[in-house]
Design an enzyme around this catalytic site. Structure first.
Site, mmCIF file in Angstrom:
data_model
loop_
_atom_site.group_PDB
_atom_site.id
_atom_site.type_symbol
_atom_site.label_atom_id
_atom_site.label_comp_id
_atom_site.label_asym_id
_atom_site.label_seq_id
_atom_site.Cartn_x
_atom_site.Cartn_y
_atom_site.Cartn_z
ATOM 1 N N ARG A 55 -9.903 -4.422 -3.136
ATOM 2 C CA ARG A 55 -10.417 -3.089 -2.851
ATOM 3 C C ARG A 55 -9.433 -2.041 -3.341
ATOM 4 N NH1 ARG A 55 -11.594 -4.230 3.562
ATOM 5 N NH2 ARG A 55 -12.701 -6.194 3.211
ATOM 6 N N ASP A 57 -8.685 2.156 -2.269
ATOM 7 C CA ASP A 57 -9.053 3.168 -1.274
ATOM 8 C C ASP A 57 -9.686 4.395 -1.920
ATOM 9 O OD1 ASP A 57 -8.229 1.773 0.953
ATOM 10 O OD2 ASP A 57 -6.168 2.528 0.840
ATOM 11 N N TYR A 115 0.130 -2.323 -10.396
ATOM 12 C CA TYR A 115 -0.272 -0.970 -10.029
ATOM 13 C C TYR A 115 0.710 0.009 -10.666
ATOM 14 C CZ TYR A 115 -3.576 -2.365 -6.332
ATOM 15 O OH TYR A 115 -4.640 -2.870 -5.642
ATOM 16 N N ARG A 203 1.333 2.149 -1.800
ATOM 17 C CA ARG A 203 1.541 3.532 -1.360
ATOM 18 C C ARG A 203 2.661 3.630 -0.323
ATOM 19 N NH1 ARG A 203 -4.294 5.208 0.312
ATOM 20 N NH2 ARG A 203 -3.151 6.982 1.172
#
Lengths: 252, 252
Positions: A55, A57, A115, A203
Protein backbone atom coordinates in the site's frame (compact mmCIF):
# COMPACT_ATOMS: atom_id res chain seq x y z
CA UNK A 1 -10.48 -16.13 -33.78
CA UNK A 2 -8.77 -17.13 -30.54
CA UNK A 3 -10.75 -17.70 -27.39
CA UNK A 4 -9.63 -15.34 -24.64
CA UNK A 5 -7.99 -17.19 -21.78
CA UNK A 6 -7.25 -16.13 -18.24
CA UNK A 7 -3.66 -14.90 -17.95
CA UNK A 8 -1.66 -13.11 -15.28
CA UNK A 9 -0.23 -9.71 -16.15
CA UNK A 10 2.39 -7.68 -14.33
CA UNK A 11 2.14 -3.90 -14.46
CA UNK A 12 4.58 -1.19 -13.46
CA UNK A 13 2.49 1.79 -12.42
CA UNK A 14 3.35 5.45 -11.77
CA UNK A 15 0.91 7.76 -10.03
CA UNK A 16 0.52 11.16 -8.53
CA UNK A 17 -1.07 10.33 -5.16
CA UNK A 18 -2.47 13.83 -4.60
CA UNK A 19 -6.06 13.10 -5.64
CA UNK A 20 -6.32 9.59 -4.15
CA UNK A 21 -6.96 8.06 -0.74
CA UNK A 22 -3.84 5.97 -1.37
CA UNK A 23 -3.21 2.73 -3.22
CA UNK A 24 -5.82 0.64 -1.48
CA UNK A 25 -9.58 0.62 -2.04
CA UNK A 26 -11.28 2.75 0.63
CA UNK A 27 -14.99 2.90 1.32
CA UNK A 28 -15.65 6.55 0.57
CA UNK A 29 -12.85 8.01 -1.57
CA UNK A 30 -11.23 6.90 -4.83
CA UNK A 31 -8.02 4.88 -4.62
CA UNK A 32 -5.42 4.12 -7.26
CA UNK A 33 -6.24 0.40 -7.01
CA UNK A 34 -9.96 1.00 -7.54
CA UNK A 35 -9.31 3.31 -10.51
CA UNK A 36 -7.11 0.65 -12.13
CA UNK A 37 -9.64 -2.11 -11.41
CA UNK A 38 -12.51 -0.11 -12.93
CA UNK A 39 -10.42 0.74 -16.00
CA UNK A 40 -9.41 -2.89 -16.54
CA UNK A 41 -12.99 -4.05 -15.97
CA UNK A 42 -14.09 -1.63 -18.70
CA UNK A 43 -11.50 -3.10 -21.08
CA UNK A 44 -12.02 -6.80 -20.32
CA UNK A 45 -15.73 -6.76 -19.55
CA UNK A 46 -15.26 -8.75 -16.33
CA UNK A 47 -14.72 -7.73 -12.69
CA UNK A 48 -11.01 -7.25 -11.95
CA UNK A 49 -8.94 -7.50 -8.76
CA UNK A 50 -5.45 -6.03 -8.87
CA UNK A 51 -2.76 -6.77 -6.27
CA UNK A 52 -0.05 -4.23 -5.55
CA UNK A 53 3.42 -4.81 -4.07
CA UNK A 54 2.18 -2.89 -1.04
CA UNK A 55 0.00 0.00 0.00
CA UNK A 56 0.92 3.64 -0.27
CA UNK A 57 -0.75 6.26 1.94
CA UNK A 58 -2.83 9.23 0.89
CA UNK A 59 -0.64 11.81 -0.85
CA UNK A 60 2.25 9.37 -1.43
CA UNK A 61 3.36 8.96 -5.05
CA UNK A 62 4.76 6.08 -7.04
CA UNK A 63 7.24 5.96 -9.84
CA UNK A 64 7.48 2.15 -9.99
CA UNK A 65 4.64 0.47 -8.09
CA UNK A 66 4.25 -3.13 -9.32
CA UNK A 67 0.92 -4.96 -9.44
CA UNK A 68 -0.41 -8.23 -10.82
CA UNK A 69 -3.86 -9.10 -12.06
CA UNK A 70 -5.59 -12.01 -13.81
CA UNK A 71 -7.42 -10.98 -16.95
CA UNK A 72 -9.44 -12.71 -19.61
CA UNK A 73 -8.62 -10.75 -22.73
CA UNK A 74 -7.48 -11.22 -26.31
CA UNK A 75 -5.22 -8.16 -26.03
CA UNK A 76 -1.47 -8.64 -25.84
CA UNK A 77 0.41 -6.81 -23.08
CA UNK A 78 1.39 -3.85 -25.25
CA UNK A 79 -2.15 -3.30 -26.53
CA UNK A 80 -3.43 -3.63 -22.98
CA UNK A 81 -0.99 -0.94 -21.81
CA UNK A 82 -2.16 1.40 -24.58
CA UNK A 83 -5.83 0.74 -23.83
CA UNK A 84 -5.26 1.42 -20.12
CA UNK A 85 -3.33 4.66 -20.61
CA UNK A 86 -5.96 5.88 -23.08
CA UNK A 87 -8.70 5.41 -20.45
CA UNK A 88 -6.89 6.20 -17.20
CA UNK A 89 -6.73 9.74 -15.80
CA UNK A 90 -3.38 11.45 -16.49
CA UNK A 91 -2.33 11.13 -12.83
CA UNK A 92 -2.05 7.33 -13.21
CA UNK A 93 0.15 5.84 -15.93
CA UNK A 94 1.01 2.24 -16.77
CA UNK A 95 4.74 2.30 -17.49
CA UNK A 96 5.02 -1.32 -18.54
CA UNK A 97 2.78 -4.36 -18.92
CA UNK A 98 4.11 -7.89 -19.40
CA UNK A 99 2.74 -11.41 -19.10
CA UNK A 100 3.72 -13.00 -15.79
CA UNK A 101 3.99 -16.59 -14.58
CA UNK A 102 0.87 -17.77 -12.80
CA UNK A 103 2.81 -17.98 -9.52
CA UNK A 104 4.09 -14.38 -9.73
CA UNK A 105 2.74 -12.31 -6.84
CA UNK A 106 3.42 -8.55 -6.70
CA UNK A 107 3.70 -8.52 -2.91
CA UNK A 108 4.93 -12.00 -1.96
CA UNK A 109 7.48 -12.36 -4.80
CA UNK A 110 9.13 -8.98 -4.10
CA UNK A 111 12.70 -9.23 -2.81
CA UNK A 112 13.63 -5.59 -2.51
CA UNK A 113 11.97 -2.19 -2.55
CA UNK A 114 13.32 1.31 -3.03
CA UNK A 115 11.66 4.46 -1.77
CA UNK A 116 12.86 8.00 -2.39
CA UNK A 117 11.96 10.99 -0.28
CA UNK A 118 12.43 14.55 -1.55
CA UNK A 119 12.98 17.65 0.57
CA UNK A 120 13.24 21.25 -0.61
CA UNK A 121 15.59 23.02 1.78
CA UNK A 122 15.24 26.76 1.22
CA UNK A 123 13.28 29.67 2.68
CA UNK A 124 10.59 29.51 -0.01
CA UNK A 125 9.05 26.38 -1.55
CA UNK A 126 8.77 26.48 -5.36
CA UNK A 127 4.99 26.24 -5.96
CA UNK A 128 5.32 23.48 -8.57
CA UNK A 129 7.13 21.23 -6.07
CA UNK A 130 4.73 21.68 -3.15
CA UNK A 131 2.91 18.39 -3.76
CA UNK A 132 6.09 16.38 -4.52
CA UNK A 133 8.54 17.35 -1.78
CA UNK A 134 8.57 18.35 1.87
CA UNK A 135 9.51 21.96 2.59
CA UNK A 136 12.17 22.50 5.27
CA UNK A 137 13.04 26.21 5.58
CA UNK A 138 15.68 25.90 8.34
CA UNK A 139 19.27 24.79 7.59
CA UNK A 140 19.91 21.03 7.38
CA UNK A 141 23.28 19.31 7.73
CA UNK A 142 23.26 16.81 4.87
CA UNK A 143 26.44 14.92 5.79
CA UNK A 144 25.11 14.49 9.34
CA UNK A 145 21.84 13.06 7.95
CA UNK A 146 23.80 10.79 5.61
CA UNK A 147 25.86 9.50 8.54
CA UNK A 148 22.68 8.82 10.53
CA UNK A 149 21.07 7.10 7.52
CA UNK A 150 23.98 4.64 7.38
CA UNK A 151 23.15 3.54 10.93
CA UNK A 152 19.83 2.16 9.63
CA UNK A 153 21.59 -0.21 7.22
CA UNK A 154 21.43 -3.88 8.26
CA UNK A 155 18.89 -6.16 9.91
CA UNK A 156 17.18 -4.36 12.81
CA UNK A 157 14.00 -4.22 14.83
CA UNK A 158 12.25 -1.11 13.52
CA UNK A 159 9.57 -0.95 16.25
CA UNK A 160 10.61 2.63 17.07
CA UNK A 161 10.20 3.63 13.41
CA UNK A 162 6.69 2.48 12.61
CA UNK A 163 3.23 3.75 13.47
CA UNK A 164 0.83 1.19 14.91
CA UNK A 165 3.37 -1.64 15.02
CA UNK A 166 0.84 -4.35 15.97
CA UNK A 167 3.78 -6.34 17.30
CA UNK A 168 1.77 -9.33 18.48
CA UNK A 169 0.96 -10.49 14.98
CA UNK A 170 3.81 -9.18 12.84
CA UNK A 171 7.56 -9.06 13.25
CA UNK A 172 9.04 -5.56 13.23
CA UNK A 173 12.41 -6.86 12.01
CA UNK A 174 13.40 -5.72 8.53
CA UNK A 175 16.64 -5.42 6.62
CA UNK A 176 17.86 -2.21 4.99
CA UNK A 177 20.41 -2.69 2.20
CA UNK A 178 21.27 0.94 1.48
CA UNK A 179 20.25 4.39 2.72
CA UNK A 180 21.82 7.56 1.34
CA UNK A 181 21.14 11.28 1.70
CA UNK A 182 22.41 13.58 -1.05
CA UNK A 183 21.92 17.24 -1.90
CA UNK A 184 21.90 19.07 -5.17
CA UNK A 185 21.24 22.76 -4.81
CA UNK A 186 18.23 23.11 -2.53
CA UNK A 187 16.94 19.59 -3.31
CA UNK A 188 17.78 16.86 -0.81
CA UNK A 189 17.10 13.25 -1.81
CA UNK A 190 16.78 10.33 0.60
CA UNK A 191 17.15 6.91 -1.10
CA UNK A 192 16.37 3.83 0.94
CA UNK A 193 16.37 0.24 -0.23
CA UNK A 194 15.31 -2.75 1.88
CA UNK A 195 13.65 -6.16 1.86
CA UNK A 196 10.38 -4.60 3.00
CA UNK A 197 9.06 -1.73 5.09
CA UNK A 198 6.66 -1.44 8.03
CA UNK A 199 3.71 0.96 8.10
CA UNK A 200 5.07 4.54 7.90
CA UNK A 201 8.63 3.25 8.34
CA UNK A 202 10.21 5.35 5.60
CA UNK A 203 8.44 8.53 6.71
CA UNK A 204 9.43 7.82 10.34
CA UNK A 205 13.09 7.29 9.44
CA UNK A 206 13.13 10.44 7.29
CA UNK A 207 11.29 12.35 10.04
CA UNK A 208 14.03 11.38 12.47
CA UNK A 209 16.82 12.15 10.00
CA UNK A 210 15.38 15.65 9.49
CA UNK A 211 15.66 16.16 13.27
CA UNK A 212 19.27 14.95 13.06
CA UNK A 213 19.89 17.39 10.18
CA UNK A 214 18.46 20.23 12.25
CA UNK A 215 20.71 19.37 15.20
CA UNK A 216 17.93 18.15 17.52
CA UNK A 217 19.28 14.55 17.51
CA UNK A 218 22.68 12.96 16.91
CA UNK A 219 23.51 10.35 14.24
CA UNK A 220 24.47 8.02 17.10
CA UNK A 221 20.90 8.14 18.45
CA UNK A 222 19.69 5.92 15.59
CA UNK A 223 21.40 2.79 16.95
CA UNK A 224 20.06 3.49 20.44
CA UNK A 225 16.49 3.69 19.18
CA UNK A 226 16.88 0.53 17.08
CA UNK A 227 18.43 -1.44 19.95
CA UNK A 228 15.78 -0.34 22.48
CA UNK A 229 13.00 -1.98 20.40
CA UNK A 230 10.43 0.24 22.08
CA UNK A 231 7.46 1.81 20.33
CA UNK A 232 7.64 5.06 18.37
CA UNK A 233 7.67 8.26 20.42
CA UNK A 234 7.55 12.01 19.71
CA UNK A 235 11.30 11.83 18.92
CA UNK A 236 10.31 10.08 15.67
CA UNK A 237 7.77 12.20 13.77
CA UNK A 238 6.38 11.16 10.36
CA UNK A 239 7.64 13.25 7.47
CA UNK A 240 4.69 14.45 5.36
CA UNK A 241 3.43 12.02 2.68
CA UNK A 242 3.91 14.45 -0.26
CA UNK A 243 7.70 13.93 -0.32
CA UNK A 244 7.53 10.14 -0.64
CA UNK A 245 7.77 8.10 -3.84
CA UNK A 246 7.65 4.30 -4.10
CA UNK A 247 10.52 4.18 -6.57
CA UNK A 248 11.13 0.58 -7.58
CA UNK A 249 10.32 -3.01 -6.62
CA UNK A 250 12.70 -5.88 -7.39
CA UNK A 251 11.84 -9.53 -8.03
CA UNK A 252 13.92 -12.67 -8.41
CA UNK B 1 5.15 55.42 16.19
CA UNK B 2 5.91 56.21 12.57
CA UNK B 3 3.17 57.29 10.19
CA UNK B 4 2.87 54.83 7.32
CA UNK B 5 3.87 56.41 4.02
CA UNK B 6 3.23 55.33 0.45
CA UNK B 7 6.24 53.42 -0.88
CA UNK B 8 6.90 51.35 -4.00
CA UNK B 9 7.82 47.69 -3.50
CA UNK B 10 9.29 45.25 -5.97
CA UNK B 11 8.32 41.59 -5.64
CA UNK B 12 9.73 38.47 -7.26
CA UNK B 13 6.86 36.01 -7.50
CA UNK B 14 6.71 32.28 -8.26
CA UNK B 15 3.44 30.57 -9.10
CA UNK B 16 1.93 27.35 -10.29
CA UNK B 17 -0.42 28.60 -13.01
CA UNK B 18 -2.61 25.47 -12.99
CA UNK B 19 -5.47 26.90 -10.92
CA UNK B 20 -5.46 30.43 -12.37
CA UNK B 21 -6.82 32.17 -15.45
CA UNK B 22 -3.31 33.56 -15.91
CA UNK B 23 -1.48 36.54 -14.45
CA UNK B 24 -4.01 39.18 -15.37
CA UNK B 25 -7.32 39.93 -13.68
CA UNK B 26 -10.14 38.27 -15.62
CA UNK B 27 -13.85 38.93 -15.13
CA UNK B 28 -14.95 35.46 -14.09
CA UNK B 29 -12.01 33.39 -12.85
CA UNK B 30 -9.27 34.05 -10.30
CA UNK B 31 -5.94 35.37 -11.56
CA UNK B 32 -2.55 35.51 -9.88
CA UNK B 33 -2.63 39.32 -9.99
CA UNK B 34 -6.05 39.46 -8.31
CA UNK B 35 -4.99 36.98 -5.62
CA UNK B 36 -1.91 39.09 -4.84
CA UNK B 37 -3.94 42.33 -4.83
CA UNK B 38 -6.51 40.91 -2.43
CA UNK B 39 -3.81 39.53 -0.12
CA UNK B 40 -1.96 42.88 -0.06
CA UNK B 41 -5.23 44.77 0.48
CA UNK B 42 -5.89 42.52 3.49
CA UNK B 43 -2.47 43.35 4.92
CA UNK B 44 -2.43 47.11 4.21
CA UNK B 45 -6.13 47.84 4.63
CA UNK B 46 -6.31 49.80 1.37
CA UNK B 47 -7.13 48.81 -2.21
CA UNK B 48 -4.00 47.60 -4.07
CA UNK B 49 -3.02 47.53 -7.75
CA UNK B 50 -0.04 45.38 -8.67
CA UNK B 51 1.79 45.66 -12.00
CA UNK B 52 3.60 42.64 -13.45
CA UNK B 53 6.48 42.55 -15.94
CA UNK B 54 3.99 41.02 -18.38
CA UNK B 55 1.05 38.67 -18.59
CA UNK B 56 1.26 34.91 -18.51
CA UNK B 57 -1.50 32.76 -20.00
CA UNK B 58 -3.72 30.23 -18.25
CA UNK B 59 -1.66 27.19 -17.20
CA UNK B 60 1.70 29.00 -17.62
CA UNK B 61 3.93 29.07 -14.53
CA UNK B 62 6.45 31.52 -13.17
CA UNK B 63 9.64 31.06 -11.28
CA UNK B 64 10.68 34.72 -11.34
CA UNK B 65 7.79 37.01 -12.33
CA UNK B 66 8.52 40.56 -11.16
CA UNK B 67 5.84 43.03 -10.08
CA UNK B 68 5.69 46.47 -8.46
CA UNK B 69 3.04 47.99 -6.23
CA UNK B 70 2.58 51.12 -4.14
CA UNK B 71 1.64 50.38 -0.55
CA UNK B 72 0.92 52.39 2.56
CA UNK B 73 2.27 50.21 5.33
CA UNK B 74 4.53 50.32 8.37
CA UNK B 75 5.92 46.88 7.48
CA UNK B 76 9.43 46.60 6.13
CA UNK B 77 9.97 44.51 2.99
CA UNK B 78 10.95 41.32 4.85
CA UNK B 79 7.95 41.46 7.18
CA UNK B 80 5.73 42.17 4.19
CA UNK B 81 7.11 39.07 2.42
CA UNK B 82 6.39 36.92 5.47
CA UNK B 83 2.89 38.35 5.89
CA UNK B 84 2.13 37.69 2.20
CA UNK B 85 3.41 34.10 2.19
CA UNK B 86 1.48 33.36 5.39
CA UNK B 87 -1.78 34.47 3.72
CA UNK B 88 -1.26 33.45 0.09
CA UNK B 89 -2.26 29.99 -1.16
CA UNK B 90 0.73 27.61 -1.50
CA UNK B 91 0.64 27.82 -5.31
CA UNK B 92 1.76 31.48 -5.16
CA UNK B 93 4.96 32.42 -3.31
CA UNK B 94 6.75 35.73 -2.89
CA UNK B 95 10.43 34.89 -3.36
CA UNK B 96 11.74 38.34 -2.57
CA UNK B 97 10.40 41.76 -1.62
CA UNK B 98 12.48 44.94 -1.70
CA UNK B 99 11.82 48.67 -1.67
CA UNK B 100 12.04 50.15 -5.16
CA UNK B 101 12.63 53.64 -6.51
CA UNK B 102 9.41 55.48 -7.28
CA UNK B 103 10.25 55.38 -11.01
CA UNK B 104 10.78 51.60 -11.08
CA UNK B 105 8.20 49.93 -13.35
CA UNK B 106 8.05 46.13 -13.57
CA UNK B 107 7.14 46.16 -17.28
CA UNK B 108 8.67 49.35 -18.65
CA UNK B 109 11.98 49.11 -16.76
CA UNK B 110 12.62 45.48 -17.82
CA UNK B 111 15.59 45.06 -20.15
CA UNK B 112 15.62 41.30 -20.61
CA UNK B 113 13.40 38.30 -19.95
CA UNK B 114 14.10 34.60 -19.80
CA UNK B 115 11.54 31.88 -20.38
CA UNK B 116 12.13 28.16 -20.04
CA UNK B 117 10.04 25.48 -21.67
CA UNK B 118 10.14 21.87 -20.49
CA UNK B 119 9.38 18.78 -22.57
CA UNK B 120 9.26 15.16 -21.41
CA UNK B 121 10.35 13.02 -24.36
CA UNK B 122 9.44 9.42 -23.59
CA UNK B 123 6.58 7.01 -24.28
CA UNK B 124 4.93 7.63 -20.90
CA UNK B 125 4.61 10.96 -19.06
CA UNK B 126 5.52 10.80 -15.35
CA UNK B 127 2.24 11.78 -13.61
CA UNK B 128 3.91 14.33 -11.32
CA UNK B 129 5.27 16.24 -14.35
CA UNK B 130 2.06 16.39 -16.36
CA UNK B 131 1.21 19.97 -15.34
CA UNK B 132 4.80 21.26 -15.63
CA UNK B 133 6.04 19.90 -18.97
CA UNK B 134 4.73 19.02 -22.42
CA UNK B 135 4.66 15.32 -23.28
CA UNK B 136 6.18 14.35 -26.62
CA UNK B 137 6.16 10.55 -27.07
CA UNK B 138 7.82 10.40 -30.52
CA UNK B 139 11.62 10.75 -30.96
CA UNK B 140 13.03 14.29 -31.09
CA UNK B 141 16.40 15.29 -32.52
CA UNK B 142 17.76 17.65 -29.87
CA UNK B 143 20.82 18.88 -31.79
CA UNK B 144 18.58 19.68 -34.77
CA UNK B 145 16.25 21.71 -32.48
CA UNK B 146 19.27 23.46 -30.94
CA UNK B 147 20.53 24.38 -34.40
CA UNK B 148 17.10 25.77 -35.33
CA UNK B 149 16.88 27.68 -32.03
CA UNK B 150 20.13 29.49 -32.87
CA UNK B 151 18.48 30.85 -36.03
CA UNK B 152 16.07 32.83 -33.82
CA UNK B 153 18.93 34.71 -32.14
CA UNK B 154 19.21 38.38 -33.20
CA UNK B 155 16.78 41.17 -34.06
CA UNK B 156 13.93 39.86 -36.22
CA UNK B 157 10.33 40.44 -37.16
CA UNK B 158 8.49 37.70 -35.26
CA UNK B 159 5.11 38.19 -37.02
CA UNK B 160 5.11 34.49 -38.00
CA UNK B 161 5.65 33.47 -34.37
CA UNK B 162 2.87 35.30 -32.57
CA UNK B 163 -0.87 34.77 -32.28
CA UNK B 164 -3.02 37.82 -33.00
CA UNK B 165 -0.11 40.09 -33.97
CA UNK B 166 -2.20 43.29 -34.17
CA UNK B 167 0.52 44.66 -36.41
CA UNK B 168 -1.08 48.04 -37.05
CA UNK B 169 -0.54 49.23 -33.48
CA UNK B 170 2.49 47.31 -32.26
CA UNK B 171 5.83 46.44 -33.81
CA UNK B 172 6.50 42.70 -34.14
CA UNK B 173 10.25 43.25 -34.09
CA UNK B 174 12.03 41.81 -31.04
CA UNK B 175 15.57 40.80 -30.22
CA UNK B 176 16.56 37.38 -28.93
CA UNK B 177 19.88 37.23 -27.08
CA UNK B 178 20.17 33.48 -26.54
CA UNK B 179 18.14 30.36 -27.31
CA UNK B 180 19.38 26.88 -26.37
CA UNK B 181 17.89 23.39 -26.39
CA UNK B 182 19.46 20.80 -24.09
CA UNK B 183 18.53 17.29 -23.01
CA UNK B 184 19.15 15.40 -19.82
CA UNK B 185 17.67 11.93 -19.84
CA UNK B 186 14.10 12.27 -21.08
CA UNK B 187 13.86 15.94 -20.05
CA UNK B 188 14.42 18.54 -22.77
CA UNK B 189 14.83 22.17 -21.73
CA UNK B 190 14.37 25.18 -24.02
CA UNK B 191 15.93 28.38 -22.63
CA UNK B 192 15.21 31.63 -24.42
CA UNK B 193 16.28 35.10 -23.44
CA UNK B 194 15.26 38.31 -25.19
CA UNK B 195 14.40 41.99 -24.79
CA UNK B 196 10.70 41.17 -24.82
CA UNK B 197 8.25 38.70 -26.30
CA UNK B 198 5.06 38.99 -28.33
CA UNK B 199 1.81 37.25 -27.40
CA UNK B 200 2.40 33.46 -27.53
CA UNK B 201 5.84 34.01 -29.09
CA UNK B 202 7.73 31.53 -26.90
CA UNK B 203 5.10 28.81 -27.29
CA UNK B 204 5.04 29.43 -31.07
CA UNK B 205 8.82 29.19 -31.37
CA UNK B 206 8.88 26.01 -29.24
CA UNK B 207 5.94 24.60 -31.21
CA UNK B 208 7.93 25.09 -34.42
CA UNK B 209 11.14 23.68 -32.90
CA UNK B 210 9.25 20.54 -31.86
CA UNK B 211 8.24 20.11 -35.52
CA UNK B 212 11.91 20.54 -36.48
CA UNK B 213 12.88 17.93 -33.87
CA UNK B 214 10.32 15.50 -35.29
CA UNK B 215 11.68 15.98 -38.81
CA UNK B 216 8.64 17.82 -40.19
CA UNK B 217 10.61 21.05 -40.72
CA UNK B 218 14.29 21.90 -41.25
CA UNK B 219 16.41 24.21 -39.06
CA UNK B 220 16.89 26.40 -42.15
CA UNK B 221 13.13 27.04 -42.34
CA UNK B 222 13.34 29.37 -39.31
CA UNK B 223 15.13 32.11 -41.23
CA UNK B 224 12.69 31.83 -44.13
CA UNK B 225 9.70 32.33 -41.81
CA UNK B 226 11.35 35.26 -40.03
CA UNK B 227 12.30 36.98 -43.31
CA UNK B 228 8.83 36.51 -44.85
CA UNK B 229 7.25 38.59 -42.06
CA UNK B 230 3.88 37.03 -42.80
CA UNK B 231 1.32 36.04 -40.16
CA UNK B 232 1.45 32.77 -38.25
CA UNK B 233 0.19 29.69 -40.10
CA UNK B 234 -0.46 26.01 -39.26
CA UNK B 235 3.30 25.41 -39.69
CA UNK B 236 3.76 27.20 -36.35
CA UNK B 237 1.56 25.58 -33.69
CA UNK B 238 1.52 26.78 -30.06
CA UNK B 239 3.17 24.38 -27.63
CA UNK B 240 0.84 23.75 -24.66
CA UNK B 241 0.99 26.30 -21.80
CA UNK B 242 1.86 23.73 -19.07
CA UNK B 243 5.51 23.46 -20.21
CA UNK B 244 6.20 27.20 -19.98
CA UNK B 245 7.84 29.05 -17.08
CA UNK B 246 8.56 32.77 -16.92
CA UNK B 247 12.00 32.23 -15.46
CA UNK B 248 13.63 35.60 -14.82
CA UNK B 249 13.31 39.32 -15.59
CA UNK B 250 16.32 41.63 -15.70
CA UNK B 251 16.46 45.35 -14.93
CA UNK B 252 19.10 48.02 -15.36
Amino acid sequence: MTTPILRRFRFTVAYDGTAYSGWQVQPRSPSVQQTLEETLAGITGHPVKIHGSGRTDQGVHACGQVAHTDLTTRLDATSLLRACNARLPADIRIRSAVLARSDFHARRSATRKEYRYFVWNDAVMPPERRLYAAHVPHPLDVSRMHEAARAFVGKHDFAAFTANPNREVESTVREIFAFTVTARGHAITFRVCGNGFLYKQVRSMVGFLLRVGAGAETPEAVSGLLDARSSRTARVPSAIPQGLFLWRVWYR
